[in-house]
Structure formats: structure tokens, C-alpha cells
Scaffold this active site. Structure first.
Site, PDB file in Angstrom:
ATOM      1  CG  ASP A  13      -1.749  -1.257   1.340  1.00  0.00           C
ATOM      2  OD1 ASP A  13      -2.250  -1.733   0.309  1.00  0.00           O
ATOM      3  OD2 ASP A  13      -1.836  -1.794   2.459  1.00  0.00           O
ATOM      4  CE  LYS A  16       2.848  -2.401  -4.352  1.00  0.00           C
ATOM      5  NZ  LYS A  16       2.398  -2.045  -3.007  1.00  0.00           N
ATOM      6  N   GLY A  40      -4.186  -4.349  -4.435  1.00  0.00           N
ATOM      7  CA  GLY A  40      -5.184  -3.331  -4.740  1.00  0.00           C
ATOM      8  C   GLY A  40      -4.467  -2.030  -4.998  1.00  0.00           C
ATOM      9  CG  HIS A  41      -1.877  -1.623  -7.532  1.00  0.00           C
ATOM     10  ND1 HIS A  41      -1.005  -1.599  -6.481  1.00  0.00           N
ATOM     11  CD2 HIS A  41      -1.601  -2.749  -8.201  1.00  0.00           C
ATOM     12  CE1 HIS A  41      -0.224  -2.661  -6.522  1.00  0.00           C
ATOM     13  NE2 HIS A  41      -0.578  -3.393  -7.550  1.00  0.00           N
ATOM     14  CD  GLN A 226       0.633  -8.880  -2.680  1.00  0.00           C
ATOM     15  OE1 GLN A 226       1.472  -9.445  -3.343  1.00  0.00           O
ATOM     16  NE2 GLN A 226      -0.612  -8.813  -3.072  1.00  0.00           N
TER      17      GLN A 226
END
Ligand code: GDP
Length: 437
Positions: A13, A16, A40-41, A226
């Protein structure tokens, strides 16, 4: 070197997705090499927010092609939903633009059920997984029972194997995990047939594609998911993810040699967060932790869980720099710390009176370490419109210089807001500038 490796340098988180999107316009390829939809981006561009789980963050850049490499595990239902949503938003997701490696493994219903049932069975000792079946899918890869994308081309041969597999997984679910759920083979089969329809037009040989692209001198951006401290082997075990999140994972995940790896860019927040369980030496349990969570909107993209917040941890960061061979760092979320009178940086850990050289191996030791801090003056101005080093407040410049000195690593990119525009590259970061210009 025409390739850039973007890696999370903390517990995930770090931002990225935003940095990959920023760096991607001139990249021919953006490649996901590990993980699955446990990532999750979030990308904010021109006021529009896009959330991605499985599709590489280059997708918003029209001239960039995206590859989901062999090291990724793909949940076909998530792939279907995510690509449908992106198409609705007007993006081109044609097979030319989005390639899926034939050697990637699938996440199927029984993986999700096993993931959930196992966490339930662990009770107080749970890991805090996202429950998406990612770990069980990687386990099946390791025990040679996983289903690969390529097998969707030979469904006749897959069916009897899958029938056996489902029967076996049902025994495990019910007899061992005491789950109230079991899997209906015909359901799984329907999902697999649908997956074949969906994925086969995109199938490709990622290793060959990348080798050729890199030999031609095309720009390739490898996008980590991650973070380094969640790496399967080198992270804070057992509170880790089930894939190799560090730069070494690029070579194994894509099927290319390490010589193809160019600049390794570590992404780090100006503070630390951790989602799920596990030791966190600089965690703030007080009002300040709460303030950072609210200002930084620190809630998980995948699960919505509140993220635990704490000070920047230079001990963990030095480890990440070493594990990945990080050449420079992108520091994000500096705006979140605006207004604090002082900012702390953890410079060492002490355990039973001794200063540690590195993050300890045992989680019970990491749980007990005492973080030692350096305190630096904060800055009060709003950073919303800052777009160059020269516009940064003096205290922030001093903070960045100190951080770079402690870490013995240059800071090449600064991010002062969620929007794509709220980013700038240091003039000295020649490799990164060459990649984006
Ligand atoms: P990723 O998984 O590493 O891509 O990170 P996430 O997308 O889960 O979380 C990062 C969040 O921070 C996203 O909501 C981003 O839009 C946001 N973000 C990224 N950089 C900045 C920044 O510099 N400032 C602020 N305020 N938000 C940022």
C-alpha cells in the site's frame, strides 16, 4: 537499461499503482509478475479514480501494453469483472493490449473456500489474509496440482484431473478444516469453461515476449504488488504473503534473466502502515496514529480494513533496500504528514539491551523490539501545489536529506498527493528521467 522495476519497500500500500501509472506513458509494457487480486492499486488521474486488483497499472496509458506474467495467480471471475469495468470506462483491453501468460495458475472456488476456512480454523493465530484464495493457489502450484492457463486449451484432459482434485479438496475442507462448505464440481467446471472463453484470446508466452521486447530496447516496467516485508521468504514470517514480492521475483515470475533488470525503484510512504496482523515496531496506537489513518485514508483497497499506522522505519527500509538492490526510492504521502510539529524516524531496534543490525527472524522477537527514534522538525505548509524540489518547505528538504543519508539511498521521486500530477522526479535521477522522457 530500458527496464524499471517498481517494488513496494514496506508492507504494501505504498502507492505503487500511482507511481507505476506516472512512469508508464512511454513504457511499451507494464508487467505484473507476482501475487493476484490480493493486490489493490488506486490511481487518480484528472479527478477520476480507478481501482485495480489484477490488471497492471499501465492500463490507463493508451500506448502501453500490459502483461500478466507466469508468476501471477489469476482468479478468472475477478479478471472478468475487472476487465468489464475497465472496458465500460472506455479502455482498450483487446488481446493485443492485455496478454496473459500461459503458465500462470488459476485461482478457483476451492482455493477461496480453503483460504477462508483455514483462517477461521486458526482462530487467534490467524495471519490476516485477504481471503481471496491466493495462498492456496500458490500451494497448489508448489505441490504440482495447480491448474494453469495453458490447460484451458485442452479442456478434455483437464476435466478428469479437476474432478479428482475437487473431490480431494472437499475431503480436506470437511474432514480437516471442518468447514460447513463444500465445492460442487459442476460449478467449478462451468467457471473453468467460462475462464477458457475469457482468457484464451489473451494467452501468450510472456517469457518470449519480454525477452524479445528487451532485446529490441523497448521500455518495460515491472510492477510489484504487496511489499518487501511481506515477501514469502524474506518478509516478517509467518505474517507474509505467498509470493516473492522482491525484485528477484521479477526473474522467476516472468521467465527472464536477472540481467534484464534495470533500475530498481523502491516505493515507500513517509510513514509506515500494515494491514492485517503481524509485528509492527513503530505502530502508533494513539491519536496520532488515528490522525495519520484519516489524513492518509488508510483503509485497504481490497478489504476496506483500516490500516495500522506508525512512524517511518529505517531498519525495515534498509532491509528492503538490501533485499531488492534498490537503486533509489520514491517517497509518497508526504502531504499526509503536513502540520505535524515534529516527525520521527526509527533508526534502530533494541532487543534485550542490544542494538540489532537487522530485522529479527522470529516474529516474537520483532514483537518485543524497542524502536529508537530520531526526531526531526515538521513542516506546516500545504503541499498540494508543490511540483519541484525548489518549492518544498525547508524542513521537508532537510527531512528528505536526512532520510537519504540514514538509508544510504537517493530519493528520486516525491509524491505529495493522490493525483497523477502531484508527483515530481529529482533532476539527478537520470535513469528514471530517461525512462519517462
Ligand atoms: P499500492 O497498492 O501500493 O498501489 O497502494 P494503494 O493504492 O493500496 O494505496 C495507496 C493510496 O494512497 C491510494 O489511494 C493512492 O491514491 C494514495 N496515494 C498515493 N500517493 C499519494 C500521496 O502522495 N499522497 C496522498 N495523499 N495519497 C497518495
Amino acid at each position: 537499461m530500458p527496464s524499471l522495476v517498481v517494488i513496494g519497500a514496506q508492507w504494501g500500500d505504498e502507492g505503487k499503482g500511482k507511481i507505476v501509472d506516472y512512469l508508464a506513458p512511454k513504457a511499451e509494457w507494464v508487467v505484473r509478475f507476482q501475487g493476484g487480486n490480493n493486490a489493490g492499486h488506486t490511481i487518480v488521474a484528472g479527478g477520476v479514480t480507478t481501482k485495480l486488483n489484477l490488471i497492471p497499472s499501465g492500463v490507463l496509458r493508451p500506448d502501453t501494453r500490459c502483461l500478466i506474467a507466469a508468476g501471477v495467480v489469476i482468479d478468472p471471475e475477478v479478471f472478468a469483472a475487472e476487465t468489464a469495468k475497465l472496458r465500460e470506462a472506455g479502455l482498450d483491453l483487446s488481446p493485443r493490449r492485455l496478454v496473459v501468460d500461459r503458465d500462470a495458475h488459476l485461482v478457483l472456488e476451492y482455493h477461496r473456500l480453503i483460504d477462508a476456512a483455514r483462517e477461521e480454523a486458526r482462530g487467534a493465530n490467524r495471519i490476516g489474509t485477504t481471503g481471496r484464495g491466493i495462498g492456496p493457489a500458490y500451494e497448489d502450484r508448489a505441490n504440482r496440482s495447480g491448474v494453469r492457463v495453458a490447460e484451458l486449451e485442452a479442456l478434455g484432459q483437464l476435466r478428469p484431473r479437476l474432478e479428482e482434485l475437487v473431490a480431494e479438496r472437499n475431503v480436506y475442507l470437511q474432514a480437516v478444516l471442518r468447514s460447513e462448505f463444500s465445492v460442487d464440481f459442476e460449478n467449478v467446471w462451468r467457471a473453468v469453461c467460462k475462464a477458457a472463453e475469457l482468457l484464451l484470446p489473451h494467452i501468450g508466452n510472456g517469457s518470449l515476449i519480454l525477452d524479445r521486447a528487451l532485446r529490441r530496447g523497448e521500455r518495460v516496467l515491472f510492477e510489484g504488488a504487496q511489499g518487501s516485508l511481506l515477501d514469502q521468504v524474506h518478509g516478517t514470517f509467518p505474517y507474509v504473503t505467498s509470493s516473492h514480492t522482491i525484485s528477484g521475483g521479477v526473474a522467476t515470475g516472468c521467465g527472464i534473466g536477472p540481467k534484464h533488470m534495470g533500475h530498481v525503484l523502491g516505493i515507500a510512504k513517509a510513514y509506515s502502515t500494515r494491514v492485517g496482523l503481524g509485528p509492527f515496531p513503530t505502530e502508533l496506537h494513539d491519536q496520532l496514529g488515528h490522525r495519520i489513518r484519516e489524513a492518509g485514508v488508510e483503509y485497504g483497497t481490497v478489504t476496506g480494513r483500516p490500516r495500522r499506522c506508525g512512524w517511518f522505519d529505517a531498519v525495515g527500509m534498509r532491509r528492503a533496500i538490501r533485499l531488492n538492490g534498490i537503486d533509489s526510492l520514491a517517497l509518497t504521502k508526504l502531504d499526509v504528514l503536513s502540520g505535524l510539529s515534529s516527525i520521527k524516524v526509527c533508526t534502530s531496534y533494541r532487543l534485550d539491551g542490544n542494538v540489532l543490525e537487522d530485522v529479527p527472524s522470529l516474529s516474537q522477537d520483532l514483537e518485543r523490539v524497542e524502536a529508537e527514534y530520531l526526531e526531526l522538525p515538521g513542516w506546516s505548509s500545504d503541499l498540494k501545489d508543490v511540483r519541484s524540489w525548489g518549492q518544498l518547505p525547508v524542513e521537508l528538504k532537510a527531512y528528505l536529506e536526512k532520510l537519504s543519508e540514514i538509508l544510504e539511498c537517493p530519493i528520486s521521486i516525491i509524491s505529495v498527493g493522490a493525483d497523477r500530477q502531484a508527483t515530481f522526479v529529482a533532476e539527478s535521477a537520470s535513469e528514471i528521467l530517461a525512462f519517462i522522457r
